[in-house]
Design a protein around this motif. Structure first.
Motif, short mmCIF file in Angstrom:
data_model
loop_
_atom_site.label_atom_id
_atom_site.label_comp_id
_atom_site.label_asym_id
_atom_site.label_seq_id
_atom_site.Cartn_x
_atom_site.Cartn_y
_atom_site.Cartn_z
N LYS A 95 1.17 -1.24 0.33
CA LYS A 95 -0.07 -0.02 -0.12
C LYS A 95 0.38 1.64 -0.12
O LYS A 95 0.24 1.99 0.01
CB LYS A 95 -0.82 -0.33 0.77
N SER A 96 2.55 1.27 0.52
CA SER A 96 2.47 2.50 0.36
C SER A 96 4.13 2.07 -0.80
O SER A 96 5.31 3.01 -0.83
CB SER A 96 3.76 2.15 2.09
N TRP A 97 3.90 1.61 -2.02
CA TRP A 97 5.05 1.47 -2.81
C TRP A 97 5.09 2.41 -3.46
O TRP A 97 6.36 3.18 -4.00
CB TRP A 97 4.00 0.75 -3.96
N GLU A 98 3.81 4.15 -3.79
CA GLU A 98 4.26 4.85 -4.50
C GLU A 98 5.50 5.72 -3.48
O GLU A 98 6.23 6.28 -4.15
CB GLU A 98 3.18 5.58 -5.64
N ARG A 99 4.66 5.54 -2.74
CA ARG A 99 5.97 6.86 -1.88
C ARG A 99 7.63 6.30 -1.72
O ARG A 99 8.16 6.86 -1.32
CB ARG A 99 5.23 6.66 -0.18
N ASN A 100 7.56 4.58 -1.91
CA ASN A 100 9.04 3.56 -1.32
C ASN A 100 9.86 4.00 -2.35
O ASN A 100 10.40 4.08 -2.43
CB ASN A 100 8.87 2.97 -0.62
N ALA A 101 8.75 3.82 -3.70
CA ALA A 101 9.57 3.29 -5.23
C ALA A 101 10.59 4.79 -4.98
O ALA A 101 12.11 4.44 -5.18
CB ALA A 101 8.61 3.49 -6.18
N ARG A 102 11.04 5.90 -4.72
CA ARG A 102 11.23 6.69 -5.01
C ARG A 102 12.96 7.45 -3.95
O ARG A 102 13.71 6.91 -4.44
CB ARG A 102 10.95 8.71 -4.64
N THR A 103 12.03 6.59 -2.72
CA THR A 103 12.93 6.48 -1.46
C THR A 103 14.73 5.25 -2.34
O THR A 103 15.73 5.45 -2.50
CB THR A 103 12.80 6.13 -0.29
N VAL A 104 14.18 4.09 -2.59
CA VAL A 104 13.91 2.90 -3.53
C VAL A 104 15.66 3.43 -4.03
O VAL A 104 16.71 2.93 -4.36
CB VAL A 104 12.91 2.01 -3.23
N VAL A 105 14.67 3.77 -5.74
CA VAL A 105 15.21 4.95 -6.29
C VAL A 105 17.00 5.49 -5.88
O VAL A 105 18.05 5.13 -6.86
CB VAL A 105 14.67 5.26 -7.53
N ALA A 106 16.22 6.19 -4.94
CA ALA A 106 17.39 7.12 -4.98
C ALA A 106 18.15 5.97 -3.56
O ALA A 106 20.06 6.96 -3.88
CB ALA A 106 16.82 7.99 -3.98
N GLN A 107 18.55 5.19 -3.48
CA GLN A 107 19.38 4.63 -2.72
C GLN A 107 20.69 3.80 -3.75
O GLN A 107 21.43 3.62 -3.51
CB GLN A 107 19.06 3.60 -1.19
N PHE A 108 19.79 2.96 -4.55
CA PHE A 108 20.13 2.65 -5.53
C PHE A 108 21.37 3.01 -6.26
O PHE A 108 22.50 2.84 -6.73
CB PHE A 108 19.46 1.68 -6.20
N ARG A 109 20.83 4.21 -6.72
CA ARG A 109 21.88 5.59 -6.94
C ARG A 109 22.50 6.12 -6.56
O ARG A 109 24.17 5.82 -7.26
CB ARG A 109 21.25 6.75 -7.33
N ALA A 110 22.79 6.09 -5.06
CA ALA A 110 24.14 6.29 -4.19
C ALA A 110 24.81 5.21 -4.09
O ALA A 110 25.99 5.53 -3.85
CB ALA A 110 23.23 6.61 -3.04
N ALA A 111 24.15 4.41 -3.72
CA ALA A 111 25.07 2.44 -4.23
C ALA A 111 26.03 3.29 -5.94
O ALA A 111 27.04 2.49 -5.78
CB ALA A 111 24.70 1.75 -4.37
N CYS A 112 24.96 3.13 -6.50
CA CYS A 112 26.13 3.25 -7.87
C CYS A 112 26.89 4.01 -7.37
O CYS A 112 28.13 3.93 -8.92
CB CYS A 112 25.04 3.27 -9.11
N ALA A 113 26.32 4.96 -7.33
CA ALA A 113 27.98 6.67 -7.65
C ALA A 113 29.06 6.17 -6.57
O ALA A 113 29.89 6.74 -7.06
CB ALA A 113 27.23 7.41 -6.92
N ALA A 114 28.52 5.12 -5.82
CA ALA A 114 30.18 4.87 -4.80
C ALA A 114 30.98 3.74 -5.82
O ALA A 114 32.41 3.48 -5.41
CB ALA A 114 29.39 4.14 -3.27
N ARG A 115 30.51 3.57 -6.34
CA ARG A 115 31.25 2.71 -7.17
C ARG A 115 30.87 2.46 -8.75
O ARG A 115 30.36 2.17 -9.39
CB ARG A 115 30.92 0.61 -6.95
N PRO A 116 31.78 4.26 -9.25
CA PRO A 116 30.97 3.82 -10.30
C PRO A 116 32.23 3.04 -11.59
O PRO A 116 33.00 2.95 -11.38
CB PRO A 116 31.84 5.58 -10.94
N ASP A 117 30.67 3.09 -12.38
CA ASP A 117 32.10 2.53 -13.86
C ASP A 117 32.09 0.74 -13.23
O ASP A 117 32.29 -0.16 -14.22
CB ASP A 117 33.16 2.67 -14.19
#
Length: 273
Positions: free
Chosen positions: A156-178
């Motif tokens: 029931k909280s999917w739309e609210r949490n989706a933005r957070t999940v994507v932002a956290q994944f981007r942070a993980a990617c940024a820590a290990r570029p390429d």
């Protein structure tokens, strides 16, 4: 000096010097030669003088002194440099049995463990019953968050949490570029979900922490839990995700019932949603 003293000349591929050798371990001059640096510069490094230090030279010194990953990163900190990303020590790779005991002990509450690419390494029975984790999924928590219809139907909280999940994944990617592993997951989830792609383009960044989840379970109705992402320093490649019941909707009692023999029997039969 203490790390230099514990490495014998034989271990470094040098003559042992015979009985006349007084210095335990390696001499400063020997470390300097093996690391490819000047003897005076190495002495200044040990003395903590204000000298220019590069990551490449520190890595050479760490190799000669046979430093562990945590000792190598500590050397960077002492030299005033940003330490490299943590690595898993070979002797720590067998921790999975202990981590399995951890998430099984967390029952009747859901828990699972992800690797650095969000691949699900293991999950407990409650995660299967409550979150719908199962073998036929992609076994990637990011992809399944966006593409698993069972989880989408319960959250029931999917739309609210989706933005957070994507932002956290981007942070993980940024820590290990390429990193090819992250690029592969990004390609997979982009192909699976236009919603992910739209959120990804917003370029939000957020550290992993706690997320409130509201789930509509077909057997017990509303569940309100808080997921907490935890890191184990010895296994920096893994994230333990524990779900704690909140003081709402009688969630704790419902989770306990789902883990009971009666609840398990109920979960064996197909239920709409």
């Amino acid at each position: 000096m203490s790390r230099r003293a514990r490495v014998t000349p034989a271990e470094a591929g040098l003559p042992d010097g015979g009985p006349r050798r007084r210095t335990p371990g390696l001499r400063r001059e020997e470390v300097a030669v093996l690391a490819g640096v000047g003897a005076s510069w190495y002495q200044w490094l040990e003395q903590g003088r204000d000298i220019s230090v590069s990551p490449q030279v520190l890595d050479s010194v760490a190799r000669v002194l046979r430093l562990s990953d945590v000792e190598r990163r500590h050397l960077y900190v002492l030299a005033g440099l940003n330490p490299p990303a943590p690595e898993v020590a070979p002797e720590k790779r067998d921790m999975c049995d202990g981590l399995r005991r951890l998430i099984d002990t967390w029952m009747p509450y859901p828990a699972h463990i992800m690797d650095m690419y969000y691949n699900c390494v293991m999950y407990n029975d409650a995660a299967a019953v409550v979150l719908g984790m199962r073998s036929e999924n992609t076994q990637n928590c990011l992809v399944d968050f966006f593409a698993d219809p069972l989880y989408r139907s319960r959250s029931k909280s999917w739309e609210r949490n989706a933005r957070t999940v994507v932002a956290q994944f981007r942070a993980a990617c940024a820590a290990r570029p390429d990193d090819e592993g992250y690029e592969a997951v990004l390609a997979q989830v982009t192909a699976a979900s236009e919603e992910f792609t739209a959120l990804w383009e917003e370029r939000d960044i957020e550290d992993a922490g706690q997320i409130r989840k509201e789930l509509d379970h077909p057997l017990v109705g509303l569940l309100c839990v808080e997921s907490t992402a935890l890191k184990v320093p010895a296994r920096p490649d893994l994230t333990v995700v524990l779900h704690t019941p909140l003081d709402e909707a009688n969630t704790a009692a419902k989770l306990e019932w789902l883990a009971s023999p009666e609840g398990r029997r109920g979960a064996m039969y197909p239920v709409a949603g």
